[in-house]
Design an enzyme around this catalytic site. Structure first.
Site, short mmCIF file in Angstrom:
data_model
loop_
_atom_site.label_atom_id
_atom_site.label_comp_id
_atom_site.label_asym_id
_atom_site.label_seq_id
_atom_site.Cartn_x
_atom_site.Cartn_y
_atom_site.Cartn_z
N GLY B 512 0.82 -1.21 0.00
CA GLY B 512 0.00 0.00 0.00
C GLY B 512 0.85 1.26 0.00
O GLY B 512 0.33 2.36 -0.12
N GLU B 754 8.45 5.50 7.21
CA GLU B 754 8.12 5.59 8.63
C GLU B 754 8.20 7.01 9.16
O GLU B 754 7.57 7.36 10.15
CB GLU B 754 9.08 4.70 9.43
#
Ligand SMILES: Cc1cc2nc3c(=O)[nH]c(=O)nc-3n(C[C@H](O)[C@H](O)[C@H](O)COP(=O)(O)OP(=O)(O)OC[C@H]3O[C@@H](n4cnc5c(N)ncnc54)[C@H](O)[C@@H]3O)c2cc1C
Lengths: 288, 805
Positions: B512, B754
């Site tokens: 994704g 992240e």
């Protein structure tokens, strides 16, 4: 597995109350409470599942004399968008505007909100301060019997009401408020949308030259049922809404409620919020 | 008209896909509801698997009676540990069996499993399984786990005579137990903190507490397992680590890894949650093996909460110091990690945390100790940011507090201690590209930080119930992979067809994050093709080449370099062919707009598809097919956790603006201004989405999300009471990209997956402090928490530093 044996979708009120006679019936309106509760095993389906969505007498929002009648099947979205409600009952629109999400509002009904009798039910607080009455229908003998009772006496405990198993809620009736009527609703949660109230507050009354009368104050999520705060009401009744009155009323409100600790908040915080927000709302009313 | 002549003179203008806003390749499928997730896949003959979990938190299993469940019509298989005598221990520390043996240690524990003809029958069968328990004392608090005489979560086994059975060395914890509750420990240091403290003008110490949250993937966990007639296994799985897991699954099944094939259907959310192997996956394989039928297992939402990993909860005491001139002197950190009942990746988050402690700012002396201890709570796994949210929460609050204590502007204080390109840190990280100071400067300028900071501070005591605050936090994270395994590489196979379409076969999984699109872009950039020319194949271990998995923000960097390598080889081959055919030196040729062109003038030489067909349909036919394997120039850390573990490092600064309602404790997030050193923007649309999503995830961590665990029991395993951020609270965002053009990165890019979630909680804490003068040390900042703190009802948190002996 469920005990569910029959599914029934009556098309008239008579059929519905007739079916309710034996009391072994689960009523389905929008299903937004029923579905999650049955999934979680918190309620068991009775013998018959009765879908009431095809009963014309339960729908519509109308002006009947000096009352507005909201049919039990009116969805939260319908209520929010209805001109009569917008004009006369803006506080109910305010509560609907903080109710769940669009998807739930399109399905959830006011009758379901009332019968689910959650202490945090969001339409219940404005309905209480608007002196709403609940309309009930049943068939004790062979004839349709209808009566009504004040919403303030309807709730008994979480999920419990004075409605008998053989009764159907057909709607609520709300007196059209006077021109000088003011009403406010506030919902406190962790986030602005899609949240169960940590507490909710409704305040209403008639404002005349800075003096509030026929005061109604109601609180959600601080007791086993939505409650009217009578001592707080008395502290305000007929008094000029000045800083001293407001502070006193807010302090009384804090002492009047006896909330519990749960995943949403502690009892202490709830009491603090009852104080702070009652004060804030009354301040807004004073400026209205 | 002389079309030939016209064609000859056709000039192809230079163009680049880099930095453009390119729609994610899977967007139309997803937006139109066509994507077939694992949930949508059904195999003929498939059974449905369900797991019976523990009714107790910590107990001995006295007996299990499955007879009624087995007798239920439609039930094919019922298994318990007793039915699988060859169970192998699983997990990062090999400390549990998929089906629990003799003892349950947490609410999620798997006791039995059923495969039946429908989910309903499987559910009904579970209800018929009778389990007798004998309760044991529960450890619900990691501080209790390290007290002398604490109940052991993994006691050594006892023999019939009651004496300990000290089993062979080398046996796993699942077999031989653990004589204390310490699951894992890390001890790191550089410099000499005693010396550093002696040189300090100011020293502060505080304890911070980080809570449980979980990934909340919209697609619940699931898998389908099937054994063919020859015993080969086909798994439909959403793992993020197909190649390493293939090997592990083979071990658990006692078969050759070559017999395992993993197909990864589109995933309904990853964020690190699929980085480990969980009991349900092995149990699903056991069921399929026993049933000799495909078995599909899907979690319910409640199960997803109960049996998914969480973010690592941390108790952290930080001691730091600085000189009056604003130079950082030392930093000492002790943390206690609640490991839960079993060990997954959460226990290893110190790898990342220590990078922030040791190297985000220049700290001459740093000392860090942590222990992850067993309790009866849920176990933590890997989660976007991997410990960095927790570490940054503490470090960046102390940066503000130290600045305040020496009367320095927090911005200036940070700039003074921020790293620059060219530095090698105490931990051995070497910053080749470093846009850190640009990040701080840009975020501060765009948000008008200094002005607002001063204004808000002055306004703290002014009348009014709503206070504005602004806060900043920065982060350092690996941006060029992380060499945590001996290899950190990724392979690519690239083939071109006779219409100049490319099939890019990559080891990198799409979870994704948009890797398909970025990898295609990089390939097209080399080959001068439009993005529509690429088909990506990335989800079948029988086809795709090796990769170590989606983690450490590594995919764009590692798989990107790998894809570029393969594309470059293809380009070289094409140009060589063209050079020969047209008798022009290769150096004078290039690929652009679907043509071979003259590099200097852009003049089209031949359409690429035509050239490829020529190549294909000739006597000595040839195809353009290339392979490439990229291994980054990073190193494995030494025993002291030192070494240049990543090929590049990413930086970022976020400034958060809030409004605090002091009468309710409600904090409204008004605006987030971010500046991220991403090396280079490849897909602008993709990277914006990545940052925005990360900010919202960080916002949830900071403000609303809270997985409440009380004595091992989860109190809110549902979206009613576990509060994700919803659309109305998402703040305005102003995101800037600092393009430091990393020399090793693909087209200069660094990893960013992240990064955007990391700073939010720390910056929010600083903003609340700026608004109110009150500092919060414990997450999340729910209205009640904030209100309590503002009204002096929050006792000062203190955890006495403790270190495992
Ligand atoms: C995601 C989500 C968010 C929600 N958010 C809110 C919120 O913000 N505020 C809030 O107040 N509620 C909220 N709810 C609860 C619910 O949506 C409301 O209570 C709604 O009004 C229920 O109406 P319904 O028509 O769906 O009721 P149903 O689920 O159909 O019925 C509820 C109960 O009332 C009974 N019943 C229904 N109609 C009648 C009738 N006419 N006569 C007799 N008995 C009847 C049913 O048998 C059942 O016991 C939320 C629910 C969900 C799932």
């Amino acid at each position: 597995m469920t005990e569910l044996k029959h599914y029934y979708a009556p098309t008239s009120l008579d059929q519905a109350v007739e079916c309710l006679k034996d009391g072994d019936v689960t009523i389905l309106a929008g299903g937004t409470d029923l579905t999650p509760q049955s999934q979680a095993g918190r309620i068991k389906f009775k013998h018959t599942l009765m879908n009431i969505r095809h009963i014309p007498q339960l729908s519509g929002i109308t002006l009947e004399g000096d009352e507005i009648r909201i049919g039990a099947l009116a969805t939260i979205t319908e209520i929010m968008e209805h001109p009569l409600v917008k004009q006369h009952l803006p506080v109910l629109v305010e509560a609907c505007d903080h109710f769940a999400s669009d998807q739930i509002r399109n399905a959830g009904t006011i009758g379901g909100n009332i019968c689910n009798a959650s202490p945090a039910g969001d339409t219940l607080i404005p309905l209480l301060v608007l002196d709403a009455r609940v309309e009930l229908a049943s068939m004790p003998e062979d004839k349709l019997y209808r009566h009504s009772m004040p919403l303030s006496t309807f709730f008994v405990g979480p999920g419990k009401t004075r409605k008998s198993l053989c009764e159907l809620v057909t709607g609520v009736r709300i007196p059209v408020p006077a021109a000088n009527h003011v009403a406010r609703f506030y919902k406190l949660g962790t986030r602005p949308a899609l949240d169960i109230s940590t507490i909710s507050i409704g305040v209403a009354g008639c404002l005349n030259g800075g003096v509030l009368s026929q005061v109604r104050v109601a609180f959600g999520a601080v007791a086993p049922t939505p409650v009217r705060a009578e001592q707080t009401e008395q502290a305000l009744e007929g008094k000029p809404l000045d800083a001293a009155t407001i502070e006193k009323a807010a302090a009384i409100a804090r002492d009047e409620v006896h909330p519990i600790d749960d995943v949403r908040a502690s009892a202490w915080y709830r009491k603090e919020m009852i104080h702070n927000i009652t004060k804030r709302i009354l301040g807004h009313v004073a400026q209205a | 008209m002389n079309t030939v002549a016209e064609k000859k003179h056709r000039v192809i203008e230079p163009d680049s896909l880099i930095g453009k806003r390119i729609r994610k390749m899977d967007a139309p499928e997803k937006a139109s509801g066509r994507t077939r997730y694992i949930h949508d896949i059904n195999l003929s003959g498939q059974l449905h698997g369900k797991i019976l979990r523990s009714a107790r938190i910590h107990a001995l299993i006295k007996s299990i009676d499955t007879s009624a469940a087995r007798a239920l019509p439609g039930v094919h298989v019922v298994i318990t540990a007793a039915d699988i005598p060859d169970q192998r221990p699983i997990g990062v520390a090999k400390d549990h069996f998929p089906l629990k043996v003799g003892r349950v240690r947490s609410q999620r524990d798997e006791i039995a499993a059923v495969a039946a003809e429908s989910e309903e029958i499987a559910e009904a069968a579970l209800k018929l399984i009778k389990v007798e328990y004998e309760d044991l004392p529960v450890i619900g608090d990691p501080e209790d786990a390290i007290k002398p005489g604490a109940v052991l979560i993994h006691p050594e086994p006892h023999g019939a005579d009651g004496t300990h059975m000290h089993l062979k060395q080398g046996m796993s914890i699942a077999h031989k137990g653990k004589p204390d509750n310490i699951a894992m420990r890390f001890d790191y240091s550089h410099g000499d903190v005693v010396k550093g403290e002696a040189e300090s003008d100011v020293v502060i110490e505080d304890t911070f507490k980080l809570h449980y949250v979980t990934h909340c993937c919209m697609g619940v966990s699931g898998m389908i397992a099937e054994f063919d007639a020859s015993g080969n296994v086909l798994m439909y799985s959403n793992t993020q680590v197909p190649f390493l897991h293939k090997r592990e699954f083979a071990e658990y099944l006692n078969i050759d890894p070559a017999r395992i094939r993993i197909i990864q259907p589109p995933i309904g959310g990853g964020f690190g949650s699929k980085l480990d192997i969980y009991p349900f996956e092995v149990i699903c394989l056991y069921l399929a093996r026993a049933a000799k039928r495909p078995v599909k297992m899907l979690f319910t939402r409640e199960e997803e909460f109960l049996a998914s990993p969480t973010r690592q909860p941390v108790l952290l005491t930080l001691r730091s110091g600085c000189k009056k001139d604003g130079t950082l002197t030392f930093r000492q950190v002790h943390t206690l990690h609640d490991n839960g009942a079993y060990t997954s990746w959460g226990a290893t988050t110190p790898f990342v945390m220590m990078q922030t402690f040791s190297s985000l700012y220049r700290v001459p002396h740093c000392d860090y100790h942590t222990a992850a201890v067993y309790t009866n709570n849920p176990y933590a796994g890997s989660f976007r940011g991997y410990g960095n949210l927790q570490a940054t929460f503490a470090i960046e609050q102390h940066m503000d507090m130290l600045a305040q204590s020496i009367g320095m502007d927090p911005l200036e204080f940070r700039m003074k201690n921020a790293q620059d390109a060219g530095e090698v840190t105490g931990q051995g990280m070497s910053f080749k590209s470093c846009g850190f100071k640009d990040c701080i400067r840009t975020a501060a300028q765009r948000s008008d930080f200094s002005h607002k900071f001063g204004e808000n501070q002055a306004n703290q005591k002014a009348p009014g119930t709503v206070k504005r605050g602004i806060g900043m936090a920065s982060m350092l994270h690996v941006g060029g992979g992380a060499k945590i395994y001996p290899s950190d590489g990724c392979g690519t196979i690239l083939k071109m067809d006779d219409f100049a379409n490319v099939t890019l076969i990559t080891g990198a999984s799409e979870i994704g994050q948009g890797s398909e699109t970025v990898l295609s872009q990089l390939v097209c950039e080399e080959l001068g093709l439009p993005i529509s020319a690429v088909t990506v194949v990335n989800n079948d271990t029988a086809i795709t080449p090796w990769d170590v998995g989606v983690h450490a923000s590594r995919t764009t960097f590692i798989a990107g370099n790998s894809a570029i390598g393969a594309a470059k080889k293809a380009k070289a081959k094409i140009l060589a062919v063209a050079a020969k055919k047209f008798e022009i030196a290769e150096d004078y040729l290039d690929l652009r707009g679907g043509f071979v062109i003259k590099a200097d003038s852009g003049e089209a030489v031949i359409e690429l598809s035509k050239l490829l067909r020529n190549l294909h349909f000739q006597d000595k036919a040839e195809l353009v097919m290339t392979t490439f394997y990229y291994e980054p120039p990073s190193v494995h850390q030494d025993k002291g956790f030192k070494g240049d573990v990543s090929a590049a490092y990413a930086w970022g600064t976020q400034v958060v603006e809030v409004e605090v309602d002091t009468e309710t404790g409600i904090v409204k997030l008004i605006k987030v201004t971010g500046a991220h050193d991403v090396g280079r923007v490849l897909n602008r649309l993709g990277i914006e989405g990545q940052i925005e999503g990360g900010v919202v995830m960080g916002q949830g961590y900071a403000f609303t999300e809270d997985l409440m665990i009380e004595n091992g029991r989860m109190k809110n395993p549902n979206f009613r009471d576990y509060k994700l951020v919803t659309a109305p609270e998402i703040p305005e965002m102003d995101i800037a990209f600092i393009e430091s053009m990393d020399g090793e990165g693909p087209q200069g890019a660094k990893g960013v997956g992240e990064a955007p979630a990391i700073c939010m909680a720390a910056a929010a804490a600083n903003a609340i402090a700026n608004a109110t003068g009150v500092r919060l040390f414990e997450l999340p900042f729910t209205p009640e928490k904030v209100y309590r703190a503002l009204h002096g009802k929050t006792p000062k948190l203190y955890w006495k530093p403790w270190k495992a002996e």
